[in-house]
Design a protein around this motif. Sequence first.
Motif, PDB file in Angstrom:
ATOM      1  N   SER A  23      14.032   5.526  54.929  1.00 39.90           N
ATOM      2  CA  SER A  23      15.020   5.128  53.924  1.00 39.90           C
ATOM      3  C   SER A  23      16.321   5.917  54.086  1.00 39.90           C
ATOM      4  CB  SER A  23      14.456   5.308  52.518  1.00 39.90           C
ATOM      5  OG  SER A  23      14.069   6.648  52.289  1.00 39.90           O
ATOM      6  N   LYS A  24      16.209   7.148  54.541  1.00 39.14           N
ATOM      7  CA  LYS A  24      17.413   7.952  54.784  1.00 39.14           C
ATOM      8  C   LYS A  24      18.283   7.309  55.854  1.00 39.14           C
ATOM      9  CE  LYS A  24      18.929  12.617  56.081  1.00 39.14           C
ATOM     10  NZ  LYS A  24      18.488  13.994  56.455  1.00 39.14           N
ATOM     11  N   ILE A  25      17.659   6.843  56.934  1.00 43.25           N
ATOM     12  CA  ILE A  25      18.405   6.182  58.014  1.00 43.25           C
ATOM     13  C   ILE A  25      19.004   4.870  57.521  1.00 43.25           C
ATOM     14  CG2 ILE A  25      18.178   5.045  60.259  1.00 43.25           C
ATOM     15  CD1 ILE A  25      16.052   7.168  60.951  1.00 43.25           C
ATOM     16  N   LEU A  26      18.220   4.106  56.771  1.00 46.45           N
ATOM     17  CA  LEU A  26      18.711   2.830  56.250  1.00 46.45           C
ATOM     18  C   LEU A  26      19.929   3.022  55.354  1.00 46.45           C
ATOM     19  CD1 LEU A  26      15.299   1.142  55.376  1.00 46.45           C
ATOM     20  CD2 LEU A  26      16.815   0.535  57.265  1.00 46.45           C
ATOM     21  N   LEU A  27      19.907   4.032  54.523  1.00 43.06           N
ATOM     22  CA  LEU A  27      21.038   4.291  53.633  1.00 43.06           C
ATOM     23  C   LEU A  27      22.249   4.817  54.399  1.00 43.06           C
ATOM     24  CD1 LEU A  27      19.204   5.737  50.514  1.00 43.06           C
ATOM     25  CD2 LEU A  27      20.385   3.542  50.698  1.00 43.06           C
ATOM     26  N   GLN A  28      22.002   5.591  55.450  1.00 40.60           N
ATOM     27  CA  GLN A  28      23.106   6.022  56.308  1.00 40.60           C
ATOM     28  C   GLN A  28      23.777   4.812  56.944  1.00 40.60           C
ATOM     29  OE1 GLN A  28      20.828   8.832  58.787  1.00 40.60           O
ATOM     30  NE2 GLN A  28      22.255  10.435  58.160  1.00 40.60           N
ATOM     31  N   ALA A  29      22.965   3.860  57.376  1.00 40.38           N
ATOM     32  CA  ALA A  29      23.500   2.647  57.992  1.00 40.38           C
ATOM     33  C   ALA A  29      24.333   1.851  56.994  1.00 40.38           C
ATOM     34  CB  ALA A  29      22.347   1.796  58.526  1.00 40.38           C
ATOM     35  N   GLU A  30      23.819   1.699  55.774  1.00 38.73           N
ATOM     36  CA  GLU A  30      24.546   0.946  54.758  1.00 38.73           C
ATOM     37  C   GLU A  30      25.904   1.564  54.452  1.00 38.73           C
ATOM     38  OE1 GLU A  30      20.724  -0.761  52.158  1.00 38.73           O
ATOM     39  OE2 GLU A  30      22.245   0.504  51.218  1.00 38.73           O
ATOM     40  N   ALA A  31      25.980   2.883  54.542  1.00 39.83           N
ATOM     41  CA  ALA A  31      27.213   3.590  54.167  1.00 39.83           C
ATOM     42  C   ALA A  31      28.271   3.579  55.266  1.00 39.83           C
ATOM     43  CB  ALA A  31      26.876   5.039  53.797  1.00 39.83           C
ATOM     44  N   MET A  32      27.927   3.082  56.445  1.00 40.70           N
ATOM     45  CA  MET A  32      28.836   3.182  57.578  1.00 40.70           C
ATOM     46  C   MET A  32      30.030   2.244  57.493  1.00 40.70           C
ATOM     47  SD  MET A  32      26.216   3.681  60.793  1.00 40.70           S
ATOM     48  CE  MET A  32      27.554   3.601  61.998  1.00 40.70           C
ATOM     49  N   PHE A  33      29.841   1.087  56.838  1.00 46.56           N
ATOM     50  CA  PHE A  33      30.882   0.059  56.873  1.00 46.56           C
ATOM     51  C   PHE A  33      31.581  -0.007  55.515  1.00 46.56           C
ATOM     52  CE2 PHE A  33      27.784  -0.871  60.086  1.00 46.56           C
ATOM     53  CZ  PHE A  33      28.571  -1.162  61.195  1.00 46.56           C
ATOM     54  N   LYS A  34      32.736   0.597  55.462  1.00 40.73           N
ATOM     55  CA  LYS A  34      33.487   0.731  54.216  1.00 40.73           C
ATOM     56  C   LYS A  34      33.804  -0.643  53.628  1.00 40.73           C
ATOM     57  CE  LYS A  34      37.625   2.912  52.273  1.00 40.73           C
ATOM     58  NZ  LYS A  34      38.845   3.705  52.568  1.00 40.73           N
ATOM     59  N   GLY A  35      33.496  -0.804  52.356  1.00 33.72           N
ATOM     60  CA  GLY A  35      33.806  -2.053  51.671  1.00 33.72           C
ATOM     61  C   GLY A  35      32.807  -3.160  51.887  1.00 33.72           C
ATOM     62  N   ALA A  36      31.751  -2.899  52.636  1.00 30.76           N
ATOM     63  CA  ALA A  36      30.758  -3.939  52.913  1.00 30.76           C
ATOM     64  C   ALA A  36      29.932  -4.247  51.669  1.00 30.76           C
ATOM     65  CB  ALA A  36      29.836  -3.505  54.047  1.00 30.76           C
ATOM     66  N   VAL A  37      29.514  -5.499  51.554  1.00 31.83           N
ATOM     67  CA  VAL A  37      28.544  -5.901  50.544  1.00 31.83           C
ATOM     68  C   VAL A  37      27.169  -5.804  51.198  1.00 31.83           C
ATOM     69  CG1 VAL A  37      27.727  -7.761  49.053  1.00 31.83           C
ATOM     70  CG2 VAL A  37      30.184  -7.434  49.418  1.00 31.83           C
ATOM     71  N   ILE A  38      26.308  -5.003  50.614  1.00 30.58           N
ATOM     72  CA  ILE A  38      24.982  -4.782  51.174  1.00 30.58           C
ATOM     73  C   ILE A  38      24.018  -5.838  50.638  1.00 30.58           C
ATOM     74  CG2 ILE A  38      23.120  -3.117  51.484  1.00 30.58           C
ATOM     75  CD1 ILE A  38      25.877  -2.265  52.618  1.00 30.58           C
ATOM     76  N   VAL A  39      23.277  -6.477  51.547  1.00 32.05           N
ATOM     77  CA  VAL A  39      22.282  -7.469  51.159  1.00 32.05           C
ATOM     78  C   VAL A  39      20.921  -6.959  51.612  1.00 32.05           C
ATOM     79  CG1 VAL A  39      21.526  -9.858  51.351  1.00 32.05           C
ATOM     80  CG2 VAL A  39      23.966  -9.318  51.409  1.00 32.05           C
ATOM     81  N   ARG A  40      20.040  -6.730  50.645  1.00 35.32           N
ATOM     82  CA  ARG A  40      18.716  -6.173  50.952  1.00 35.32           C
ATOM     83  C   ARG A  40      17.653  -7.252  50.820  1.00 35.32           C
ATOM     84  NH1 ARG A  40      20.394  -1.303  47.086  1.00 35.32           N
ATOM     85  NH2 ARG A  40      21.615  -0.065  48.572  1.00 35.32           N
ATOM     86  N   PHE A  41      17.111  -7.659  51.966  1.00 34.44           N
ATOM     87  CA  PHE A  41      16.044  -8.652  51.980  1.00 34.44           C
ATOM     88  C   PHE A  41      14.703  -7.987  51.710  1.00 34.44           C
ATOM     89  CE2 PHE A  41      18.487 -11.289  55.365  1.00 34.44           C
ATOM     90  CZ  PHE A  41      19.228 -11.915  54.381  1.00 34.44           C
ATOM     91  N   ALA A  42      13.878  -8.643  50.888  1.00 36.84           N
ATOM     92  CA  ALA A  42      12.478  -8.235  50.755  1.00 36.84           C
ATOM     93  C   ALA A  42      11.703  -8.816  51.940  1.00 36.84           C
ATOM     94  CB  ALA A  42      11.927  -8.717  49.424  1.00 36.84           C
ATOM     95  N   GLY A  43      10.363  -8.742  51.902  1.00 37.20           N
ATOM     96  CA  GLY A  43       9.545  -9.195  53.022  1.00 37.20           C
ATOM     97  C   GLY A  43       9.901 -10.599  53.469  1.00 37.20           C
ATOM     98  N   LEU A  44      10.102 -10.781  54.754  1.00 34.22           N
ATOM     99  CA  LEU A  44      10.608 -12.039  55.283  1.00 34.22           C
ATOM    100  C   LEU A  44       9.485 -12.989  55.658  1.00 34.22           C
ATOM    101  CD1 LEU A  44      13.396 -10.569  57.595  1.00 34.22           C
ATOM    102  CD2 LEU A  44      13.685 -11.595  55.327  1.00 34.22           C
ATOM    103  N   MET A  45       9.649 -14.253  55.275  1.00 32.68           N
ATOM    104  CA  MET A  45       8.700 -15.280  55.681  1.00 32.68           C
ATOM    105  C   MET A  45       9.435 -16.603  55.868  1.00 32.68           C
ATOM    106  SD  MET A  45       6.658 -15.755  52.060  1.00 32.68           S
ATOM    107  CE  MET A  45       5.719 -17.207  52.546  1.00 32.68           C
ATOM    108  N   GLY A  46       8.833 -17.482  56.637  1.00 30.89           N
ATOM    109  CA  GLY A  46       9.457 -18.762  56.945  1.00 30.89           C
ATOM    110  C   GLY A  46       8.963 -19.234  58.298  1.00 30.89           C
ATOM    111  N   PRO A  47       9.655 -20.168  58.921  1.00 31.75           N
ATOM    112  CA  PRO A  47       9.251 -20.644  60.249  1.00 31.75           C
ATOM    113  C   PRO A  47       9.094 -19.479  61.235  1.00 31.75           C
ATOM    114  CG  PRO A  47      10.973 -22.038  59.345  1.00 31.75           C
ATOM    115  CD  PRO A  47      10.844 -20.877  58.405  1.00 31.75           C
ATOM    116  N   LYS A  48       7.970 -19.456  61.931  1.00 36.54           N
ATOM    117  CA  LYS A  48       7.628 -18.417  62.912  1.00 36.54           C
ATOM    118  C   LYS A  48       7.343 -17.056  62.271  1.00 36.54           C
ATOM    119  CE  LYS A  48      10.180 -20.582  66.705  1.00 36.54           C
ATOM    120  NZ  LYS A  48      11.206 -20.390  67.773  1.00 36.54           N
ATOM    121  N   ARG A  49       7.289 -16.990  60.963  1.00 39.73           N
ATOM    122  CA  ARG A  49       6.922 -15.753  60.248  1.00 39.73           C
ATOM    123  C   ARG A  49       5.959 -16.111  59.119  1.00 39.73           C
ATOM    124  NH1 ARG A  49      10.040 -10.756  60.553  1.00 39.73           N
ATOM    125  NH2 ARG A  49      11.786 -10.959  62.004  1.00 39.73           N
ATOM    126  N   HIS A  50       4.773 -16.508  59.483  1.00 36.53           N
ATOM    127  CA  HIS A  50       3.780 -16.878  58.476  1.00 36.53           C
ATOM    128  C   HIS A  50       2.995 -15.635  58.067  1.00 36.53           C
ATOM    129  CE1 HIS A  50       0.584 -18.855  56.332  1.00 36.53           C
ATOM    130  NE2 HIS A  50       1.132 -20.046  56.544  1.00 36.53           N
TER     131      HIS A  50
END
Length: 270
Positions: A134-161
């Motif tokens: 989580s520390k790395i993920l938050l560092q990544a989120e903070a890198m792009f000034k002014g960005a809107v962060i979109v956090r996806f929960a567990g992914l499912m759909g075609p090819k991800r059953h």
Amino acid sequence: MIHSVAVVGCGWFGLPLAKALVEKGLLVSGSKRDTTQASALKEQGIDGFVLDLDAPQPFDGEQLAKLHADAIVINIPPGLRRGDSGYLVRLERLQTLMGKHAYQRIIFISTTGVYPANGKVQHEADATAYNDTSKILLQAEAMFKGAVIVRFAGLMGPKRHPGRFLAGKTGLTGAMLSVNMTHLDDCVGGVMTLLTHQGQLAPAYNICSPEHPNKAAFYQRAAAILGVAEPEFASSGDKAEDKVVDGSLICRQLGYQYQHYDPFEMLKFC
């Protein structure tokens, strides 16, 4: 007004997003790591370009023009579960290429892995560096000034059953803990809403289906649908370690309506 969008990473999520943007009449450029795959994007109406952040090459003016659109969606999988240590380095290289271009909107795709399993409902402001990942993920989120962060929960759909995720495993823990899932359709729909909204946005949004069945019921049903061995759970799990991700902010602020509310129903669309 946004007329052009660069999608960095046209994979499982990025390609359907790019195609949806093309259908909306926007000019869309998209990156692939391979020259052949980048060229093939033209068949989808996407102006493809090569971007390999593991083996960076000099960008010419034409490539930079494709990256320097009105808006950019940064969709680079962290790979942290695989022990990948190059995530932040890749993002630094992308940041250099983006330079001082004045994007109207920067969307950074992240994950709900920034929320701890502490028995509480998790909202956007609850992100915390509770472990190394989580520390790395938050560092990544903070890198792009002014960005809107979109956090996806567990992914499912075609090819991800989800039926394949835990198939045949035994001795699993957390049978009664909550499942947080997002269908690809809502990943695309949510980000489309953020890109086309002309007003002010919040710093971050969760994208997660509103209903949260328990882990055992969900994964056993998913496996049964595929006809594979159902996972077996050894314990119900400690509710103090539960995590429920609230994905309602985008609905309350921007009027977004989830296409898939119930993860059980979402299994029909995988």
